[in-house]
Design an enzyme around this catalytic site. Structure first.
Site, PDB file in Angstrom:
ATOM      1  N   ASP A  85       5.942  -3.288   1.963  1.00  0.00           N
ATOM      2  CA  ASP A  85       7.755  -3.239   2.960  1.00  0.00           C
ATOM      3  C   ASP A  85       7.640  -1.757   4.127  1.00  0.00           C
ATOM      4  O   ASP A  85       6.031  -1.829   4.219  1.00  0.00           O
ATOM      5  CB  ASP A  85       8.313  -1.904   1.752  1.00  0.00           C
ATOM      6  CG  ASP A  85       8.181  -1.382   1.646  1.00  0.00           C
ATOM      7  OD1 ASP A  85       6.666  -0.856   0.962  1.00  0.00           O
ATOM      8  OD2 ASP A  85       8.784  -0.047   1.390  1.00  0.00           O
ATOM      9  N   GLU A 124       6.817   1.096  -0.752  1.00  0.00           N
ATOM     10  CA  GLU A 124       6.480   2.407  -1.169  1.00  0.00           C
ATOM     11  C   GLU A 124       7.812   3.169  -0.165  1.00  0.00           C
ATOM     12  O   GLU A 124       7.334   4.453  -0.645  1.00  0.00           O
ATOM     13  CB  GLU A 124       4.624   2.556  -0.698  1.00  0.00           C
ATOM     14  CG  GLU A 124       4.277   3.477  -0.583  1.00  0.00           C
ATOM     15  CD  GLU A 124       4.698   4.471   0.232  1.00  0.00           C
ATOM     16  OE1 GLU A 124       4.556   5.860   0.332  1.00  0.00           O
ATOM     17  OE2 GLU A 124       5.025   3.910   1.849  1.00  0.00           O
TER      18      GLU A 124
HETATM   19 ZN   LIG Z   1       3.074   3.344   4.440  1.00  0.00          ZN
END
Ligand SMILES: [Zn+2]
Length: 444
Positions: A83, A147
């Site tokens: 992401d 994340e």
């Molecule tokens: Zn990162």
């Protein structure tokens, strides 16, 4: 070999940028299944075992494994997130999702955080499988969602649901590889630890009333303003992590200033004198910090508000867990604390892996292959990464890569979550080769 692998990494990185897996912090954003499927396709015609896991609709994690020949040998996991954070296109010189290759640089959101590294990891997996090299211990590649919003649908979800599948002895993830030191003593940075995260949502209540009669009213915004002010002024004592002295030795400061930074009694005095950017970085490395970043209330101009919700981004030093965070808030807010509801949003303590491990030695040899004079330099990041999840599972986890010496720490830092994010092809080539060398050295 380097040209072939570099070409593959560049093209994979560009495809991942174009997939626009933008994590807005909402459960339905990200849609990392697109990058997970892209990576699955990239590894498809090899004999690598690939599994995908849907943690929520559209949120997908990929686990690839090359089994080791010796069950007792140490194992290594590459952890890359798929992401990226949102962009403000107005601040960009080129399309943030165009993934253009311009003057030897790949442009786009994720070019340094961390689709570049994730691409290098995937390319190394494929190359290891095709080369016929059979690692001693298991080699894993974990490509995870989410994340950027705390890993709840990514590494944290995998650790909660499939710990036996992702637990390894060693982990490499973001980020490292910046050159530092001096010409006589050059260094390459490697992240061995990170601060803790203790996000808190504070609800401050008042009594509704007519906006035309504010005298002696119980206005929640007025109270919340006092809360925000006290949090901004709160100054907890400094705490130094294990590698602080080594980090200070790399700073461009006078010897007297360096001595002040190592003295808990005088560091805050020096911070008051240093310029904002530098002071902010040093302060974050050495203090638990409190930043009020979200303030929500009603929008009606003629009603005295009865509720304000603020989100405080708290980053903790070693030793500060939930109890200590509560004590900090009580001290900072004084008599205001009694009426405030506090909801924890995130609770991860600071984490640190030891240096001098077999992974450390392999990383040093891989750096030496490209830069014979450079020695590894351990650093602790003030941000969080998936390394903390793997440290909880018992792994030695480092943030590591290898960048071009032409890439300065200031430029690199400005591109992180910033405008005009981009990475030079030389850095891409160096990182892919670095990961390749660590695998054959550590798992040889
Ligand atoms: Zn990162």
């Amino acid at each position: 070999m380097r040209n072939r692998l570099t070409g593959q990494t560049v093209e994979l990185l560009r495809a991942m940028i174009r997939n626009e897996c933008v994590n807005e912090g909402t459960p339905e954003s990200g849609e990392e299944y697109r990058n997970a499927q892209l990576l699955a396709g990239f590894l498809d015609d090899t004999d690598i075992e690939v599994q995908t896991f849907e943690s929520a609709p559209g949120r997908m994690n990929l686990l690839a494994r090359i089994p080791g020949r010796d069950p007792a040998a140490p194992s290594l996991c590459f952890n890359g997130h798929t992401d990226v954070v949102p962009v403000n296109p107005e601040g960009w010189t080129h399309d943030p999702f165009g993934a253009e290759l311009i003057d030897g640089e790949v442009w786009g959101r994720g070019a340094v955080d961390m689709l570049n590294l994730t691409s290098s990891m995937a390319v190394v997996m494929r190359d290891i499988a095709e080369s016929g090299f059979r690692p001693a211990g298991d080699l894993l590649f974990l490509a995870v969602a989410d994340e950027e919003s705390g890993s709840n649908y990514g590494a944290r979800w995998m650790a909660d649901n499939y710990p036996e599948l992702i637990t390894t002895d060693y982990v490499l993830t973001e980020n490292g590889g910046l050159h530092g030191g001096s010409s006589s003593n050059p260094t390459v940075g490697i992240r061995v630890g990170e601060k803790g995260v203790a996000w808190r949502r504070l609800t401050i209540r008042g009594t509704p009333g007519h906006g035309s009669k504010p005298f002696k009213a119980d206005n929640a915004i007025v109270k919340a303003a006092a809360v925000v002010g006290r949090l901004a002024e709160y100054a907890p004592a400094p705490v130094f992590h294990d590698h602080w002295e080594s980090e200070v030795s790399e700073m461009r400061l006078t010897d007297e200033q360096k001595a002040q930074l190592l003295d808990p009694g005088s560091i805050d005095e020096l911070l008051a004198e240093l310029p904002a950017g530098q002071a902010g970085s040093i302060h974050a490395c050495t203090h638990t910090t409190f930043s009020t970043n979200v303030f929500t209330s009603q929008t009606k101009t003629n009603v005295i508000p009865d509720k304000v919700v603020i989100d405080v981004d708290i980053r903790t030093v070693r030793g500060d867990g939930s109890d200590e965070v509560r004590a900090h808030l009580e001290e900072a807010l004084g008599e205001l604390a009694a009426d405030i509801e506090v909801e924890p949003l995130m609770n991860d303590v600071a984490s640190l892996s030891p240096i001098g491990t077999p992974l450390w030695d392999s990383a040093q040899r891989a750096v030496s292959a490209a830069f014979p004079d450079a020695r590894l330099h351990a650093g602790v990041t003030v941000g969080f990464t998936d390394a903390r999840v793997h440290r909880e599972l018992g792994a030695v986890s480092y943030g590591a890569g290898l960048l071009s010496p032409n890439l300065s720490a200031a430029d690199f830092g400005a591109r992180f979550h910033g405008n005009d994010e981009r990475i030079d092809v030389e850095s891409i080539a160096l990182t892919t080769q670095f990961y390749r060398d660590v695998v054959t050295d550590l798992l040889g």
